[in-house]
Every structure is written in C-alpha cells, then in structure tokens.
Design a protein around this motif. Structure first.
Motif, PDB file in Angstrom:
ATOM      1  N   LEU A 190      54.507  42.300  12.247  1.00  0.00           N
ATOM      2  CA  LEU A 190      55.814  41.973  12.785  1.00  0.00           C
ATOM      3  C   LEU A 190      56.902  42.707  12.012  1.00  0.00           C
ATOM      4  N   VAL A 191      58.027  42.902  12.698  1.00  0.00           N
ATOM      5  CA  VAL A 191      59.192  43.513  12.048  1.00  0.00           C
ATOM      6  C   VAL A 191      60.316  42.478  12.024  1.00  0.00           C
ATOM      7  N   ALA A 192      60.898  42.258  10.843  1.00  0.00           N
ATOM      8  CA  ALA A 192      61.981  41.290  10.691  1.00  0.00           C
ATOM      9  C   ALA A 192      63.316  42.019  10.574  1.00  0.00           C
ATOM     10  N   GLU A 193      64.300  41.494  11.270  1.00  0.00           N
ATOM     11  CA  GLU A 193      65.663  42.019  11.197  1.00  0.00           C
ATOM     12  C   GLU A 193      66.582  40.844  10.861  1.00  0.00           C
ATOM     13  N   VAL A 194      67.155  40.857   9.666  1.00  0.00           N
ATOM     14  CA  VAL A 194      68.043  39.768   9.248  1.00  0.00           C
ATOM     15  C   VAL A 194      69.417  40.019   9.863  1.00  0.00           C
ATOM     16  N   LYS A 195      69.851  39.079  10.690  1.00  0.00           N
ATOM     17  CA  LYS A 195      71.136  39.221  11.370  1.00  0.00           C
ATOM     18  C   LYS A 195      72.274  38.574  10.595  1.00  0.00           C
ATOM     19  N   ASP A 196      71.954  37.560   9.786  1.00  0.00           N
ATOM     20  CA  ASP A 196      72.982  36.890   8.999  1.00  0.00           C
ATOM     21  C   ASP A 196      72.340  36.305   7.741  1.00  0.00           C
ATOM     22  N   GLY A 197      72.982  36.493   6.590  1.00  0.00           N
ATOM     23  CA  GLY A 197      72.450  35.950   5.342  1.00  0.00           C
ATOM     24  C   GLY A 197      71.311  36.803   4.798  1.00  0.00           C
ATOM     25  N   PHE A 198      70.241  36.133   4.414  1.00  0.00           N
ATOM     26  CA  PHE A 198      69.058  36.825   3.905  1.00  0.00           C
ATOM     27  C   PHE A 198      67.839  35.952   4.160  1.00  0.00           C
ATOM     28  N   ALA A 199      66.666  36.485   3.879  1.00  0.00           N
ATOM     29  CA  ALA A 199      65.422  35.731   4.017  1.00  0.00           C
ATOM     30  C   ALA A 199      64.485  36.192   2.905  1.00  0.00           C
ATOM     31  N   VAL A 200      63.419  35.425   2.689  1.00  0.00           N
ATOM     32  CA  VAL A 200      62.441  35.745   1.650  1.00  0.00           C
ATOM     33  C   VAL A 200      61.064  35.813   2.281  1.00  0.00           C
ATOM     34  N   ALA A 201      60.319  36.875   1.961  1.00  0.00           N
ATOM     35  CA  ALA A 201      58.961  37.052   2.477  1.00  0.00           C
ATOM     36  C   ALA A 201      57.962  36.931   1.336  1.00  0.00           C
ATOM     37  N   ASP A 214      70.873  43.603   8.359  1.00  0.00           N
ATOM     38  CA  ASP A 214      70.992  44.869   9.087  1.00  0.00           C
ATOM     39  C   ASP A 214      69.935  45.899   8.718  1.00  0.00           C
ATOM     40  N   ARG A 215      68.735  45.418   8.438  1.00  0.00           N
ATOM     41  CA  ARG A 215      67.619  46.321   8.178  1.00  0.00           C
ATOM     42  C   ARG A 215      66.399  45.803   8.928  1.00  0.00           C
ATOM     43  N   GLU A 216      65.645  46.705   9.521  1.00  0.00           N
ATOM     44  CA  GLU A 216      64.401  46.324  10.171  1.00  0.00           C
ATOM     45  C   GLU A 216      63.257  46.582   9.197  1.00  0.00           C
ATOM     46  N   ILE A 217      62.586  45.517   8.800  1.00  0.00           N
ATOM     47  CA  ILE A 217      61.594  45.601   7.736  1.00  0.00           C
ATOM     48  C   ILE A 217      60.223  45.159   8.249  1.00  0.00           C
ATOM     49  N   PRO A 218      59.215  46.043   8.230  1.00  0.00           N
ATOM     50  CA  PRO A 218      57.853  45.622   8.600  1.00  0.00           C
ATOM     51  C   PRO A 218      57.361  44.553   7.627  1.00  0.00           C
ATOM     52  N   PRO A 228      67.080  30.496   4.602  1.00  0.00           N
ATOM     53  CA  PRO A 228      67.996  29.442   4.169  1.00  0.00           C
ATOM     54  C   PRO A 228      68.863  28.925   5.310  1.00  0.00           C
ATOM     55  N   ARG A 229      69.527  27.812   5.073  1.00  0.00           N
ATOM     56  CA  ARG A 229      70.472  27.276   6.062  1.00  0.00           C
ATOM     57  C   ARG A 229      71.554  28.319   6.344  1.00  0.00           C
ATOM     58  N   GLY A 230      71.816  28.549   7.604  1.00  0.00           N
ATOM     59  CA  GLY A 230      72.803  29.543   7.993  1.00  0.00           C
ATOM     60  C   GLY A 230      72.236  30.936   8.179  1.00  0.00           C
ATOM     61  N   GLY A 231      70.993  31.146   7.739  1.00  0.00           N
ATOM     62  CA  GLY A 231      70.367  32.449   7.904  1.00  0.00           C
ATOM     63  C   GLY A 231      69.844  32.645   9.317  1.00  0.00           C
ATOM     64  N   GLU A 232      69.901  33.880   9.794  1.00  0.00           N
ATOM     65  CA  GLU A 232      69.404  34.204  11.131  1.00  0.00           C
ATOM     66  C   GLU A 232      68.528  35.452  11.053  1.00  0.00           C
ATOM     67  N   VAL A 233      67.340  35.353  11.619  1.00  0.00           N
ATOM     68  CA  VAL A 233      66.376  36.461  11.588  1.00  0.00           C
ATOM     69  C   VAL A 233      65.835  36.684  12.992  1.00  0.00           C
ATOM     70  N   LYS A 234      65.714  37.961  13.370  1.00  0.00           N
ATOM     71  CA  LYS A 234      65.091  38.301  14.646  1.00  0.00           C
ATOM     72  C   LYS A 234      63.759  38.977  14.355  1.00  0.00           C
ATOM     73  N   HIS A 236      60.497  41.112  15.703  1.00  0.00           N
ATOM     74  CA  HIS A 236      60.091  42.045  16.755  1.00  0.00           C
ATOM     75  C   HIS A 236      58.572  42.187  16.700  1.00  0.00           C
ATOM     76  N   THR A 237      57.902  42.055  17.842  1.00  0.00           N
ATOM     77  CA  THR A 237      56.452  42.208  17.899  1.00  0.00           C
ATOM     78  C   THR A 237      56.096  43.630  18.335  1.00  0.00           C
ATOM     79  N   ALA A 238      54.838  43.986  18.143  1.00  0.00           N
ATOM     80  CA  ALA A 238      54.381  45.318  18.540  1.00  0.00           C
ATOM     81  C   ALA A 238      54.472  45.504  20.052  1.00  0.00           C
ATOM     82  N   GLU A 239      54.452  44.398  20.798  1.00  0.00           N
ATOM     83  CA  GLU A 239      54.517  44.462  22.261  1.00  0.00           C
ATOM     84  C   GLU A 239      55.952  44.586  22.771  1.00  0.00           C
ATOM     85  N   GLY A 240      56.925  44.608  21.848  1.00  0.00           N
ATOM     86  CA  GLY A 240      58.316  44.737  22.266  1.00  0.00           C
ATOM     87  C   GLY A 240      59.028  43.418  22.470  1.00  0.00           C
ATOM     88  N   LYS A 241      58.385  42.304  22.195  1.00  0.00           N
ATOM     89  CA  LYS A 241      59.027  41.005  22.347  1.00  0.00           C
ATOM     90  C   LYS A 241      59.893  40.701  21.133  1.00  0.00           C
TER      91      LYS A 241
END
Length: 254
Positions: A190-201, A214-218, A228-234, A236-241
């Motif tokens: 999967l590819v993660a794109e953080v739209k707001d705040g940050f996330a931890v993998a 604002d980075r797309e990270i595999p 975290p609260r207030g964070g937003e992540v999108k 992306h799957t290999a199928e384009g979803k």
C-alpha cells in the motif's frame, strides 16, 4: 512540649511519605521520531535513540513529531515544542490501549479488540557516551565500535578496507534487530499519503518511521499504521483504489 505528640508524629510520617523518589525503572519507550527527541540532563540536552527505554523521571523535549509507547499500553503523540516529564502524563497510568484499534481486511477497515502484546520487551536500554567521558570519539569511532567484530577491541588495530569482511546475505536472511528501531519500511505494498498532520508506521521487523504531509510513501512491510487525533491519511492500493482514514486510529494491516 507538644500536648499532641501523636498528631506531630503522624504529620512527620505523612510528609516523609510524600517525598518518595520517582522510580528509576523504565515505563515507556520512544517508538518513532521524525526529528530528535532530547533528554534534558542538567544544562545538557541529549538525543534519545528510537527504541530506547524512558524512565518516569526523564524530562524530554520534542523537536518534531514523535510517538511514545507506554508499557501499560497507552500511546502519546508529541509535536515540535512539547516538553514534559514522562511519568506525569495520563498515558503513564493506563492499562490498555488508548487508541481505537482497526484492521485492514481486503480493502475494508474493521473495528477489532485491542491487540495484546508485551510492550516492554519491544524496547531496550540504549546509552550514548556521556559528555564527561575523557576521550573525544568521532563518528567514525562510533561506527567501528558498534559495527566491527569484537567492537572496541578493534579500535586500535590496523586500518581495514571499507565494507564488510565478506558479502552480506540477502535481506530476508540477515539477522533482525529484535527491538523497536528507526529503519526503512521496504518497497511495494500500500501507499500512504498523509493529508493532514502525521502518522507512524511499524513493520514486521519492528522498524518504525514517521510519515509527514504531502508525500506518497510505499508502506512495504508495514503491519501497523498509527494516526493521531486530527490526522488524515489516504491509502492507495495497487488496483488504484483509495481509502481515507481519520485519527485517532491504530490500524493493523496484517
């Protein structure tokens, strides 16, 4: 002479009980950091390595996004400018997770019970050479001490060619670090794109990384995505979803 010696004695005992020293046992670990987290020792501020134990009386300062994991299960997100005593946070008193747990199953996010894990076993005691040391070690010295056979015994030996003494095995067969540590997430997946705040993998071999906006990270070998609260992540799957996620959330991908 006091007419109420018993009351005086009780008051003295109460004051003595109130002066209990903080425990020097570790109660948490530094799970991930996108910028240095510093331990304040007197007038000095010393960087803390990801995966390190944190004690109740540790006073720390965050210079960017980071995550603490308490041995009771609570998690605390930090951001730039946060300054605190590790043992005084509400998360230090928790027994169990304080984040909603979700699981990714075939493109669907489902609510699941919190995972049970031995948190303390995921961390270790990492020490840096103190400023009071009588020798000034360079970065090169640190690499020699930690990565050459027999460690410090080789510091004064004759120079060796750069690189390993023999070829390293392929990545799947290399020894794994048995503790939480900063490291690459791997390729693909999967590819993660953080739209707001940050996330931890966190990966299956306990490598962690902070994901910034604002980075797309595999996500590669990531098995856990913590938002975290207030964070937003999108995602992306290999199928384009695409799937949008909002924190707080502890998402298990496997």
């Amino acid at each position: 002479m006091s007419r109420h010696p018993g009351i005086v004695l009780i008051a003295v005992l109460a004051l003595a009980g109130g002066c209990k020293k903080p425990s020097d046992k570790p109660i948490a670990g530094l799970h991930a950091a996108g910028a240095p987290v510093l331990r304040v020792v007197g007038q000095d501020k010393r960087p803390i390595a990801v995966g390190s134990h944190l004690r109740s009386d540790d006073h720390i300062v965050a210079t960017g996004p980071a995550l603490l994991e308490y041995f009771g299960g609570g998690m605390r997100f930090l951001d730039r400018g946060d300054e605190l005593d590790v043992g005084e946070l509400d998360e230090a008193k928790l027994l169990g997770s304080n984040l909603p747990t979700r699981r990714w199953t075939e493109g669907v996010v489902q609510e699941v019970p919190p995972a049970q894990r031995l948190v303390a076993a995921r961390y270790t005691n990492i020490q840096f050479t103190p400023p009071s040391a009588k020798t000034d070690l360079t970065t090169s010295d640190y690499f020699k001490a930690f990565f050459t056979p027999n460690g410090m015994d080789k510091l004064m030996s004759a120079p060796r060619p750069e690189g390993p003494a023999k070829p390293l095995p392929a990545p799947p067969f290399r020894p794994k670090v048995p503790y939480i540590h900063a490291g690459p997430l791997g390729d693909g997946g999967l590819v993660a794109e953080v739209k707001d705040g940050f996330a931890v993998a966190e990966t299956d071999d306990l490598a962690t990384a902070v994901l910034l906006e604002d980075r797309e990270i595999p996500l590669g070998r990531t098995v856990r995505l913590i938002i975290p609260r207030g964070g937003e992540v999108k995602l992306h799957t290999a199928e384009g979803k695409e799937l949008e996620l909002e924190g707080p959330m502890d998402l298990h991908l496997r």
